[in-house]
Design a protein around this motif. Sequence first.
Motif, PDB file in Angstrom:
ATOM      1  N   ARG A 212       0.809  -1.280   0.134  1.00  0.00           N
ATOM      2  CA  ARG A 212      -0.008   0.006  -0.086  1.00  0.00           C
ATOM      3  C   ARG A 212       0.926   1.300  -0.076  1.00  0.00           C
ATOM      4  O   ARG A 212       1.725   1.278   1.031  1.00  0.00           O
ATOM      5  N   LEU A 213       0.734   2.065  -0.921  1.00  0.00           N
ATOM      6  CA  LEU A 213       1.633   3.333  -1.361  1.00  0.00           C
ATOM      7  C   LEU A 213       0.994   4.555  -0.827  1.00  0.00           C
ATOM      8  O   LEU A 213      -0.267   4.651  -0.875  1.00  0.00           O
ATOM      9  N   GLN A 214       1.591   5.497  -0.082  1.00  0.00           N
ATOM     10  CA  GLN A 214       1.155   6.755   0.110  1.00  0.00           C
ATOM     11  C   GLN A 214       1.904   7.615  -0.822  1.00  0.00           C
ATOM     12  O   GLN A 214       3.086   7.524  -0.888  1.00  0.00           O
ATOM     13  N   LEU A 215       1.308   8.318  -1.692  1.00  0.00           N
ATOM     14  CA  LEU A 215       2.249   9.420  -2.820  1.00  0.00           C
ATOM     15  C   LEU A 215       1.479  10.736  -2.530  1.00  0.00           C
ATOM     16  O   LEU A 215       0.554  10.884  -1.765  1.00  0.00           O
ATOM     17  N   ASP A 216       2.068  11.531  -3.075  1.00  0.00           N
ATOM     18  CA  ASP A 216       1.721  12.970  -3.255  1.00  0.00           C
ATOM     19  C   ASP A 216       1.112  13.603  -1.881  1.00  0.00           C
ATOM     20  O   ASP A 216       0.128  14.129  -1.598  1.00  0.00           O
ATOM     21  N   ASN A 217       2.197  13.601  -0.950  1.00  0.00           N
ATOM     22  CA  ASN A 217       2.079  14.153   0.548  1.00  0.00           C
ATOM     23  C   ASN A 217       0.828  13.406   1.069  1.00  0.00           C
ATOM     24  O   ASN A 217       0.134  14.185   1.744  1.00  0.00           O
ATOM     25  N   ASN A 218       0.942  12.120   0.868  1.00  0.00           N
ATOM     26  CA  ASN A 218      -0.352  11.251   1.353  1.00  0.00           C
ATOM     27  C   ASN A 218      -1.747  11.759   0.941  1.00  0.00           C
ATOM     28  O   ASN A 218      -2.615  11.443   1.683  1.00  0.00           O
ATOM     29  N   ARG A 219      -1.701  12.260  -0.121  1.00  0.00           N
ATOM     30  CA  ARG A 219      -2.994  12.791  -0.724  1.00  0.00           C
ATOM     31  C   ARG A 219      -3.474  11.625  -1.474  1.00  0.00           C
ATOM     32  O   ARG A 219      -4.673  11.604  -2.122  1.00  0.00           O
ATOM     33  N   VAL A 220      -2.432  10.924  -1.942  1.00  0.00           N
ATOM     34  CA  VAL A 220      -2.922   9.373  -2.929  1.00  0.00           C
ATOM     35  C   VAL A 220      -2.794   8.164  -2.069  1.00  0.00           C
ATOM     36  O   VAL A 220      -1.485   8.129  -1.507  1.00  0.00           O
ATOM     37  N   GLU A 221      -3.508   7.290  -1.954  1.00  0.00           N
ATOM     38  CA  GLU A 221      -3.113   5.884  -1.597  1.00  0.00           C
ATOM     39  C   GLU A 221      -3.422   4.935  -2.707  1.00  0.00           C
ATOM     40  O   GLU A 221      -4.556   4.950  -3.220  1.00  0.00           O
ATOM     41  N   VAL A 222      -2.644   3.856  -2.886  1.00  0.00           N
ATOM     42  CA  VAL A 222      -2.681   3.006  -3.823  1.00  0.00           C
ATOM     43  C   VAL A 222      -2.348   1.603  -3.237  1.00  0.00           C
ATOM     44  O   VAL A 222      -1.285   1.247  -2.590  1.00  0.00           O
TER      45      VAL A 222
ATOM     46  N   LEU B 135      -5.113  -2.221  -9.422  1.00  0.00           N
ATOM     47  CA  LEU B 135      -4.997  -1.182  -8.430  1.00  0.00           C
ATOM     48  C   LEU B 135      -6.232  -0.561  -7.833  1.00  0.00           C
ATOM     49  O   LEU B 135      -7.165  -0.529  -8.620  1.00  0.00           O
ATOM     50  N   ILE B 136      -6.101  -0.235  -6.524  1.00  0.00           N
ATOM     51  CA  ILE B 136      -7.115   0.411  -6.028  1.00  0.00           C
ATOM     52  C   ILE B 136      -6.599   1.817  -5.676  1.00  0.00           C
ATOM     53  O   ILE B 136      -5.520   1.764  -4.893  1.00  0.00           O
ATOM     54  N   ILE B 137      -7.311   2.711  -5.978  1.00  0.00           N
ATOM     55  CA  ILE B 137      -6.553   4.432  -6.069  1.00  0.00           C
ATOM     56  C   ILE B 137      -7.716   5.001  -5.066  1.00  0.00           C
ATOM     57  O   ILE B 137      -8.735   5.155  -5.578  1.00  0.00           O
ATOM     58  N   LYS B 138      -7.242   5.723  -4.053  1.00  0.00           N
ATOM     59  CA  LYS B 138      -7.831   6.606  -3.407  1.00  0.00           C
ATOM     60  C   LYS B 138      -7.194   8.117  -3.415  1.00  0.00           C
ATOM     61  O   LYS B 138      -6.150   8.151  -3.116  1.00  0.00           O
ATOM     62  N   ILE B 139      -8.185   9.105  -3.608  1.00  0.00           N
ATOM     63  CA  ILE B 139      -7.336  10.458  -3.896  1.00  0.00           C
ATOM     64  C   ILE B 139      -8.144  11.347  -3.272  1.00  0.00           C
ATOM     65  O   ILE B 139      -9.504  11.559  -3.201  1.00  0.00           O
ATOM     66  N   LYS B 140      -7.452  12.122  -2.370  1.00  0.00           N
ATOM     67  CA  LYS B 140      -7.900  12.986  -1.428  1.00  0.00           C
ATOM     68  C   LYS B 140      -8.143  14.373  -2.195  1.00  0.00           C
ATOM     69  O   LYS B 140      -7.385  14.421  -3.107  1.00  0.00           O
TER      70      LYS B 140
ATOM     71  N   CYS C  22     -12.707   7.179  -5.346  1.00  0.00           N
ATOM     72  CA  CYS C  22     -11.899   5.980  -5.135  1.00  0.00           C
ATOM     73  C   CYS C  22     -12.058   5.441  -6.667  1.00  0.00           C
ATOM     74  O   CYS C  22     -13.152   5.893  -7.557  1.00  0.00           O
ATOM     75  N   PHE C  23     -11.131   4.772  -7.099  1.00  0.00           N
ATOM     76  CA  PHE C  23     -11.033   4.266  -8.563  1.00  0.00           C
ATOM     77  C   PHE C  23     -10.439   2.814  -8.571  1.00  0.00           C
ATOM     78  O   PHE C  23      -9.479   2.418  -7.599  1.00  0.00           O
TER      79      PHE C  23
END
Length: 335
Positions: free
Chosen positions: A160-170, A201-206, A265-266
């Motif tokens: 599980r990755l945290q990207l873009d200053n924790n605004r994206v979780e994959v 991939l499951i993608i969650k974007i804040k 969510c995507f």
Amino acid sequence: MILREYSIDFQWPTREPFLFCVHHLDRYPKGESDFGPERKHLKGRQIGQDFVEKDGFRMYHGEVVPGFPVHPHRGFETITIVRRGYVDHADSLGAAGRYGEGDVQWMTAGAGVQHSEMFPLLKQDQENTVELFQIWLNLPRKSKMVPPHFTMFWSEKLPRLQLDNNRVEVDVIAGSFSGTKALSPPPDSWAANPDNEVRVLIIKIKPGGKFEFPKAVGPTSRMLYFYEGSSAVLQGTKVNAHTAFEISSREELELSIDAGAQGACFLLLEAKPIGEPTVQYGPFVMNSKEEIAQTIEDFRKTEFGGWTWPSDAPVHGPGLKRFAKFPDGKLETPL
């Protein structure tokens, strides 16, 4: 480039080698001692074939406990991603399991297996929401008749990755992304060869987040499902939720959420096509009509190992403990 877009609800369009994708989101009420809803919630339903959402949920083929009692498969794989709630698995090989709350089960049906997938309502003091994806991934001709096999990806071990200053979780279910590899799929899967570029991939974007995905190395099918949220910006175009997009894999994918918008969510499915003839008859997927006829005859004779469980819809008792029992008797738990 967005090639096509589709409105989505329950069952979603796919591209080869993915055969089927469904998003279950059922807000079940409190459970009873038999792990089903109170009988009052069953009135007015076509029990045994309940696929019309009523009061926020469906019973599917379940009569007491919602879910899918014993049924056979041959010639493909199921990837079951449980985001919320629990699934009780039992099969004709003697294997069993309870998984949920972020776990993934990856099952290679291969030469044939019967299994049941029930959604026990384990909580008697609160609602029992169940949310899951089930994805069918085809097998190439050479692997259609391999021995059945299943693998558990426990949520605690899922990359599980945290990207873009924790605004994206994959969540990396299959393949690799941003230098992170998924857990190993079953050995005969189309996904087992990295050259096939299978990615799930499951993608969650804040709000304010941006997700970037590279172009594929070879020719692949790429489908993006926007299943939760309100709006997003995809390839520079504003798009709305509850929509599927077929996207060119020959260019980078850019996806973002405006700072003032709702999080989203995507689900992303991508893979190199197998490129072989596909003939499907319900739960059987082979390469010719003759092979389908042989599959039906094989099932009539062998029942793919038979069914020794005491019911067609077994549930593994109370409690929230997750486990997997494999055909060889090995017992596995998340920790």
